[in-house]
Scaffold this motif. Structure first.
Motif, short mmCIF file in Angstrom:
data_model
loop_
_atom_site.label_atom_id
_atom_site.label_comp_id
_atom_site.label_asym_id
_atom_site.label_seq_id
_atom_site.Cartn_x
_atom_site.Cartn_y
_atom_site.Cartn_z
N UNK A 159 44.20 169.33 -5.56
CA UNK A 159 44.48 170.68 -5.08
C UNK A 159 45.92 170.81 -4.61
N UNK A 160 46.38 169.83 -3.83
CA UNK A 160 47.73 169.91 -3.25
C UNK A 160 48.81 169.95 -4.32
N UNK A 161 48.62 169.16 -5.36
CA UNK A 161 49.62 169.13 -6.43
C UNK A 161 49.72 170.47 -7.12
N UNK A 162 48.63 171.19 -7.19
CA UNK A 162 48.59 172.44 -7.94
C UNK A 162 48.81 173.69 -7.10
N UNK A 163 48.50 173.63 -5.82
CA UNK A 163 48.55 174.84 -4.99
C UNK A 163 49.48 174.75 -3.78
N UNK A 164 50.08 173.59 -3.55
CA UNK A 164 51.00 173.45 -2.42
C UNK A 164 52.39 173.04 -2.89
N UNK A 165 52.85 173.70 -3.94
CA UNK A 165 54.20 173.43 -4.42
C UNK A 165 55.20 173.66 -3.28
N UNK A 166 56.22 172.82 -3.16
CA UNK A 166 57.19 172.95 -2.06
C UNK A 166 57.81 174.34 -1.93
N UNK A 172 56.82 176.85 5.91
CA UNK A 172 56.01 176.18 6.94
C UNK A 172 56.69 174.88 7.38
N UNK A 173 56.94 174.78 8.66
CA UNK A 173 57.66 173.62 9.19
C UNK A 173 56.86 172.33 9.04
N UNK A 174 55.54 172.45 9.18
CA UNK A 174 54.68 171.26 9.06
C UNK A 174 53.45 171.60 8.23
N UNK A 175 53.07 170.64 7.39
CA UNK A 175 51.89 170.78 6.53
C UNK A 175 50.89 169.70 6.92
N UNK A 176 49.70 170.12 7.35
CA UNK A 176 48.60 169.21 7.68
C UNK A 176 47.67 169.17 6.46
N UNK A 177 47.50 168.00 5.86
CA UNK A 177 46.66 167.86 4.67
C UNK A 177 45.56 166.84 4.98
N UNK A 178 44.41 167.35 5.44
CA UNK A 178 43.39 166.48 6.03
C UNK A 178 42.12 166.38 5.19
N UNK A 179 41.38 165.30 5.48
CA UNK A 179 40.02 165.17 4.96
C UNK A 179 39.10 166.06 5.80
N UNK A 180 37.87 166.18 5.34
CA UNK A 180 36.92 167.06 6.04
C UNK A 180 36.16 166.37 7.16
N UNK A 181 36.12 165.03 7.16
CA UNK A 181 35.29 164.30 8.13
C UNK A 181 36.11 163.86 9.34
N UNK A 182 36.75 164.82 9.99
CA UNK A 182 37.64 164.55 11.13
C UNK A 182 37.11 165.29 12.36
N UNK A 183 36.96 164.54 13.45
CA UNK A 183 36.57 165.14 14.72
C UNK A 183 37.80 165.46 15.55
N UNK A 270 57.25 164.17 -1.09
CA UNK A 270 55.91 163.63 -1.35
C UNK A 270 55.27 164.35 -2.54
N UNK A 271 55.45 165.66 -2.61
CA UNK A 271 54.84 166.42 -3.71
C UNK A 271 55.31 165.90 -5.05
N UNK A 272 56.59 165.58 -5.15
CA UNK A 272 57.12 165.05 -6.40
C UNK A 272 56.54 163.67 -6.72
N UNK A 273 56.20 162.92 -5.70
CA UNK A 273 55.66 161.58 -5.92
C UNK A 273 54.18 161.59 -6.31
N UNK A 274 53.46 162.65 -5.95
CA UNK A 274 52.05 162.74 -6.32
C UNK A 274 51.96 162.87 -7.84
N UNK A 275 51.21 161.97 -8.47
CA UNK A 275 51.06 162.00 -9.91
C UNK A 275 50.01 163.02 -10.32
N UNK A 276 50.33 163.81 -11.31
CA UNK A 276 49.45 164.91 -11.70
C UNK A 276 48.07 164.44 -12.14
#
Length: 386
Positions: A159-166, A172-183, A270-276
């Motif tokens: 999702x991030x590679x496709x919808x969070x292009x820089x 946005x100064x900071x991007x939080x990209x989290x899993x769902x199982x976080x308390x 980081x976005x550029x380093x993520x492989x499609x």
């Protein structure tokens, strides 16, 4: 000297006409030279000015495809703010921070707690639905206030590679990209951002509550006596020895990727380093230091003052019944269909782990090849030759 003969000569009409005829071509030639010279000068000035303009235009960095447009009309970036179909949007302070997570309906209560915290801190919230269930979230009051994107059985990195292009998240100064199982009971987004700004952290994560979390690497464990830590002195599950001289992951300059936080400049890298095609992103964490905008031992850290719980739930790729039908020598696999053969249960989590590890090996090979082929690139973290 007697001037009378000379004056009498001038009075002679023939002689006077002869003098005028002799002078006229010279004067004409002189005027022509002056005229041509003036035209040459003006032409030279125009060409010089045109050359300067062209040179200035050539130095402009225009996005590919926009060369035929005037610069003032080019919109290089965007954001995730929604606009009304008519009229003007309500006046409000634009959000500076983004929270995004890949979610499934089975974790809706945990996700609900996270979303409420981030919305109350004026974040833009984007949910990636890997199970395709969007309607199941309509019961929450905040559902219409967040952005929903759905694609079946995809990871947050897909999702991030496709919808969070820089260029989309540039505001946005900071991007939080989290899993769902976080308390997030002991986590405050605003205080967290204040800390990472003060500490100069370009890449970070909240520390893990060791009593309630699944901890894979010691550097992520919470330290009770510090606000932030940037290294660990325990080897953890690896055989790597960590001490005050360590300069590389997993001892320092490193975080895990279950709850990463990136500055917008770090995220662009980081976005550029993520492989499609490598959707599990295994191996990415080890190389995050190259995107730390400087010294990775200083610009990457774990925030102890604001900590979370990582439940480590096996969500994506949960076990399902998978039925195998063999006809002759051909194997036919079906899901959820009645077949007249023996059924067997396949744990999809095992397959997900296997795929993740295979992608890790592919990523390592690509990195190694890229380093060998790029003769202009110098490794800032190259190990000195012994």
């Amino acid at each position: 000297m007697n001037m009378k003969p000379f004056v009498s000569l001038l009075k002679d009409q023939k002689i006077r006409r002869s003098c005028i005829c002799a002078v006229f071509p010279a004067v004409t030639f002189l005027c022509l030279i002056l005229l041509l010279g003036s035209g040459f000068t003006e032409n030279h000035k125009e060409k010089s000015l045109l050359w300067k303009v062209r040179r200035s235009c050539q130095n402009q960095c225009r996005p590919d495809g926009s060369e035929t447009l005037p610069e003032g009309i080019i919109a290089k970036t965007s954001n995730l703010e929604r606009r009304p179909l008519w009229g003007y949007p309500k006046k409000r302070k634009p959000s500076k921070y983004l929270f995004a997570a890949a979610v499934g309906i089975k974790q809706k209560e945990t996700v609900n707690e996270m979303v409420q915290k981030f919305l109350s801190s004026d974040f833009v919230v984007m949910l990636f639905h890997y199970d395709g269930n969007v309607d199941g979230w309509r019961s929450f009051n905040w559902s219409n206030s967040v952005i929903h994107i759905s694609a079946l059985n995809q990871t947050k990195w897909w999702f991030a590679k496709r919808f969070l292009h820089p260029d989309i998240v540039a505001e946005y100064s900071y991007i939080f990209l989290w899993d769902e199982d976080i308390g997030v009971e002991n986590f405050n987004p605003e205080r967290y951002i204040s800390i990472v700004k003060d500490e100069g952290l370009e890449i970070s994560q909240p520390a893990l509550d060791v009593g309630k979390s699944e901890v894979h690497h010691q550097i992520t464990a919470r330290g009770r006596r510090s606000r932030v830590h940037r290294r660990t002195y325990k080897a953890g599950d690896t055989n790597t020895r960590c001490d005050y001289t360590s300069t590389a992951p997993p001892c320092t300059g490193w975080i895990e990727v279950m709850a990463p936080v990136f500055s917008h400049t770090a995220w662009r890298c980081v976005w550029y380093m993520i492989q499609n095609d490598l959707i599990h992103a295994w191996g990415l964490d080890i190389q995050l230091g190259y995107c730390a905008q400087g010294d990775r031992t200083q610009n990457i850290g774990v925030v102890d003052a604001e900590y979370i719980v990582h439940y480590g739930l096996p969500t994506l790729g949960e076990p399902e019944k998978k039925k195998n039908l063999t006809v002759g020598e051909e194997n036919i696999t079906t899901l959820g269909k009645e077949v007249p053969s023996q059924t067997s249960t396949l744990n999809f989590r095992v397959e997900v782990r296997r795929q993740s590890y295979n992608e890790y090996k592919v990523f390592k090979r690509r990195w190694k090849r890229a380093v060998e082929e790029d003769t202009c690139w110098a490794d800032p973290y190259a190990k000195p030759e012994k």
